[in-house]
Design an enzyme around this catalytic site. Structure first.
Site, short mmCIF file in Angstrom:
data_model
loop_
_atom_site.label_atom_id
_atom_site.label_comp_id
_atom_site.label_asym_id
_atom_site.label_seq_id
_atom_site.Cartn_x
_atom_site.Cartn_y
_atom_site.Cartn_z
CG HIS A 67 -15.77 -31.07 -30.71
ND1 HIS A 67 -15.62 -30.38 -31.88
CD2 HIS A 67 -16.54 -32.14 -31.00
CE1 HIS A 67 -16.26 -31.01 -32.87
NE2 HIS A 67 -16.84 -32.09 -32.36
CE1 TYR A 88 -13.31 -22.30 -33.57
CE2 TYR A 88 -14.15 -20.13 -34.15
CZ TYR A 88 -14.25 -21.30 -33.43
OH TYR A 88 -15.31 -21.46 -32.57
N PRO A 121 -20.03 -13.91 -33.13
CG PRO A 121 -20.99 -14.80 -35.05
CD PRO A 121 -20.75 -13.52 -34.33
CE LYS A 168 -16.29 -18.01 -24.98
NZ LYS A 168 -16.46 -19.39 -24.54
CE1 TYR A 190 -14.35 -23.71 -28.63
CE2 TYR A 190 -14.05 -21.57 -29.70
CZ TYR A 190 -14.58 -22.86 -29.68
OH TYR A 190 -15.35 -23.29 -30.74
P1 FAS Z 1 -32.86 -14.70 -28.54
O1 FAS Z 1 -32.78 -13.55 -29.49
O2 FAS Z 1 -32.42 -16.05 -28.98
O3 FAS Z 1 -34.38 -14.88 -28.03
C1 FAS Z 1 -35.18 -13.75 -27.74
C2 FAS Z 1 -36.63 -14.16 -27.92
O4 FAS Z 1 -37.45 -13.04 -27.60
C3 FAS Z 1 -36.93 -14.54 -29.36
O5 FAS Z 1 -37.57 -15.81 -29.43
C4 FAS Z 1 -37.84 -13.42 -29.84
O6 FAS Z 1 -38.82 -13.87 -30.76
C5 FAS Z 1 -38.48 -12.93 -28.56
N1 FAS Z 1 -38.94 -11.56 -28.65
C6 FAS Z 1 -38.33 -10.51 -29.24
N2 FAS Z 1 -39.10 -9.41 -29.16
C7 FAS Z 1 -40.22 -9.78 -28.46
C8 FAS Z 1 -41.40 -9.09 -28.05
N3 FAS Z 1 -41.59 -7.83 -28.37
N4 FAS Z 1 -42.35 -9.78 -27.35
C9 FAS Z 1 -42.15 -11.09 -27.04
N5 FAS Z 1 -41.06 -11.81 -27.42
C10 FAS Z 1 -40.12 -11.14 -28.12
N6 FAS Z 1 -24.22 -17.33 -30.80
C11 FAS Z 1 -23.22 -18.24 -30.81
O7 FAS Z 1 -22.70 -18.57 -29.73
N7 FAS Z 1 -22.78 -18.80 -32.00
C12 FAS Z 1 -23.36 -18.48 -33.21
O8 FAS Z 1 -22.96 -18.98 -34.25
C13 FAS Z 1 -24.42 -17.55 -33.25
N8 FAS Z 1 -25.05 -17.23 -34.42
C14 FAS Z 1 -26.06 -16.30 -34.41
C15 FAS Z 1 -26.74 -15.93 -35.60
C16 FAS Z 1 -27.77 -14.97 -35.58
C17 FAS Z 1 -28.48 -14.59 -36.87
C18 FAS Z 1 -28.13 -14.37 -34.37
C19 FAS Z 1 -29.23 -13.31 -34.33
C20 FAS Z 1 -27.49 -14.73 -33.18
C21 FAS Z 1 -26.46 -15.71 -33.20
N9 FAS Z 1 -25.81 -16.10 -32.02
C22 FAS Z 1 -24.80 -17.01 -32.00
C23 FAS Z 1 -26.18 -15.54 -30.76
C24 FAS Z 1 -27.41 -16.27 -30.29
O9 FAS Z 1 -27.13 -17.63 -30.22
C25 FAS Z 1 -27.83 -15.63 -29.00
O10 FAS Z 1 -26.73 -15.42 -28.14
C26 FAS Z 1 -28.89 -16.43 -28.29
O11 FAS Z 1 -29.95 -16.64 -29.17
C27 FAS Z 1 -29.30 -15.62 -27.06
O12 FAS Z 1 -30.48 -16.14 -26.59
P2 FAS Z 1 -31.60 -15.14 -26.00
O13 FAS Z 1 -30.97 -14.20 -25.06
O14 FAS Z 1 -32.70 -16.03 -25.55
O15 FAS Z 1 -32.06 -14.24 -27.24
C1 PHB Z 2 -21.63 -22.91 -35.11
O1 PHB Z 2 -21.45 -24.14 -35.23
O2 PHB Z 2 -22.69 -22.35 -35.47
C2 PHB Z 2 -20.53 -22.08 -34.51
C3 PHB Z 2 -19.47 -22.73 -33.89
C4 PHB Z 2 -18.46 -21.95 -33.33
C5 PHB Z 2 -18.52 -20.58 -33.42
C6 PHB Z 2 -19.61 -19.94 -34.03
C7 PHB Z 2 -20.62 -20.70 -34.58
O3 PHB Z 2 -17.52 -19.83 -32.89
#
Ligand code: FAS
Ligand code: PHB
Length: 400
Positions: free
Chosen positions: A82, A210, A302, A306, A394
């Site tokens: 994009h 957005y 989100p 980032k 961004y």
């Molecule tokens: P993660 O949380 O992805 O991974 C951590 C891992 O550690 C998990 O698999 C978990 O099961 C494991 N873990 C936890 N406790 C443990 C334990 N006691 N023992 C062993 N393993 C354990 N970011 C965006 O950029 N855009 C979005 O739209 C967006 N939407 C999101 C929606 C939700 C509901 C959440 C929670 C996050 C969202 N994020 C978004 C942020 C997300 O993408 C994170 O930044 C990303 O998953 C970060 O990756 P990790 O640091 O690997 O953490």
């Molecule tokens: C998504 O596609 O999940 C998404 C894209 C842009 C954002 C947040 C989430 O800023």
């Protein structure tokens, strides 16, 4: 492997990684390719990890890393490059063309697919990933022989290592292992969350939208030309099951410009969830031989896309520091890891906080605040300098 009556003592590894999400998996792939032994301890099943629907936009730095570690094939084939995005305020909509402004772009490719690609690559490289482990605990992190213990299939295990990478997300045990006397946590909770749905429908536009509206924020995103991802701002305590698909589509339409709403193709949601919004940073991001990456150290709303991308830059810094240690016997990268990572974390935290403030309706906003939001939005629409600053943030600030 030896055992006494309590513990199975696993072979020592150079790096123990707690958490098998994007941070842990990308770090393991980089270490494995550099010949540095590591193992991953993941609480959930692989199926569960791969069921999560989260981020959708990859910065160039993340894309480059995935390509460098041999995990870019499917992304380059299925991902969508994009060159910009759309911002709308009521029926006012305008395009921000990052490519024209600063010559950069982003890749739209879901985190779920990134995670799948990393798992596949790690399976090929033979890295040990232990799923469904329980009671993971970190010990002796301020010594030169830190340990991780856990329960697996009813048996306790122990593994001594040189370093522990805490990649276990916001609720994992790693950050909690840093003494409270050492840690400083910075937090801003928002009085709203995002209700998101995934639907097998064509995206309403070729680019992300957005949208700020008097009814609240909305985001029109996608995963591919036949899979749409939409979000609407909802109160922080909202539950996904309070919303029928029809109610979601109707509210989404009311928050997007008329000429866009008319084009929305609706369909049944195949995923529906509410993500809380918060800004959070833990300082330092390391203590002794424990190094935090990704959500274990910081959470961004989100809005700025980032979260996943900051996890990737943390992994870049930590990997380079570990490689310097094992290749050149120098610890300076490890000693500077937290300061280096936090400089980029805070700059991305600022952008995510700023865009969240620009685009959302805050229940406690005064009329003055509302006027400031409108002025901020008009300035962004009319100023090339402001648009270049937006594009720079961004598409991803430089790693160095
Ligand atoms: P993660 O949380 O992805 O991974 C951590 C891992 O550690 C998990 O698999 C978990 O099961 C494991 N873990 C936890 N406790 C443990 C334990 N006691 N023992 C062993 N393993 C354990 N970011 C965006 O950029 N855009 C979005 O739209 C967006 N939407 C999101 C929606 C939700 C509901 C959440 C929670 C996050 C969202 N994020 C978004 C942020 C997300 O993408 C994170 O930044 C990303 O998953 C970060 O990756 P990790 O640091 O690997 O953490
Ligand atoms: C998504 O596609 O999940 C998404 C894209 C842009 C954002 C947040 C989430 O800023």
């Amino acid at each position: 492997m030896s055992s006494n009556k309590d513990f199975v003592r696993e072979m020592r590894v150079q790096v123990a990684i707690v958490g098998g999400g994007p941070s842990g998996l990308l770090l393991a792939q980089k270490l494995s390719r550099a010949g540095i032994e590591c193992q991953i301890l993941e609480r959930r099943s692989r199926r569960y990890v791969l069921s999560r629907i989260r981020a959708g936009v990859l910065e160039r730095g993340t894309v480059d890393q995935l390509r460098q570690v041999g995990v870019g094939g499917r992304m380059d084939f299925q991902g969508l490059e994009h060159h910009g995005c759309l911002l709308s305020d009521g029926d006012q909509i305008f395009s921000l063309n990052f490519h024209k402004l600063i010559g950069k772009s982003v890749m739209v490719y879901g985190q779920t697919e990134v995670t799948r690609d990393l798992y596949d690559a790690l399976d090929r490289s033979g890295v040990v990933i232990r799923h469904n482990v329980e009671e993971v605990s970190l010990h002796d992190i301020d010594t030169d022989a830190p340990r991780v213990t856990w329960q697996e299939n009813g048996q306790f295990h122990e593994m001594v290592c040189d370093y522990i990478a805490g990649c276990d997300g916001f609720y994992g045990p790693s950050r909690a292992t840093i003494p409270d006397s050492v840690k400083h946590e910075f937090e801003r909770s928002y009085p709203f969350g995002w209700l998101g749905i995934l639907s097998k429908t064509p995206p309403v536009e070729d680019e992300l939208i957005y949208s700020r509206s008097p009814r609240g924020f909305a985001l029109a995103s996608m995963r591919n030309p036949s899979l749409s991802r939409y979000y609407i701002q909802v109160p922080a305590d909202e539950k996904a099951d309070q919303w029928s698909d029809e109610q979601f589509w109707s509210e989404l339409r009311r928050r997007l410009p008329e000429k866009v709403s008319q084009k929305i193709v609706t369909g049944p949601s195949i995923e529906k969830s509410v993500a809380p919004l918060r800004s959070f940073v833990c300082e330092p991001m390391s203590y002794g031989r424990l190094f935090l990456c990704g959500d274990a150290a910081h959470i961004v709303p989100p809005t700025g896309a980032k979260g996943l991308n900051l996890a990737a830059s943390d992994v870049h810094y930590l990997f380079e520091a570990l490689r310097e240690y094992y290749d050149d016997q120098s610890s300076s990268g490890l000693q500077n890891y937290s300061d280096t990572a936090l400089r980029r974390v805070w700059k991305s935290m600022r952008f995510s906080w700023s865009l969240t403030h620009l685009m959302h309706i805050f229940p406690n906003h005064t009329r003055f605040d509302a006027r400031i939001q409108i002025a901020e939005f008009r300035y962004l629409r009319q100023s090339t300098a402001a648009q270049r600053a937006f594009a720079e943030n961004y598409t991803g600030l430089p790693y160095h």
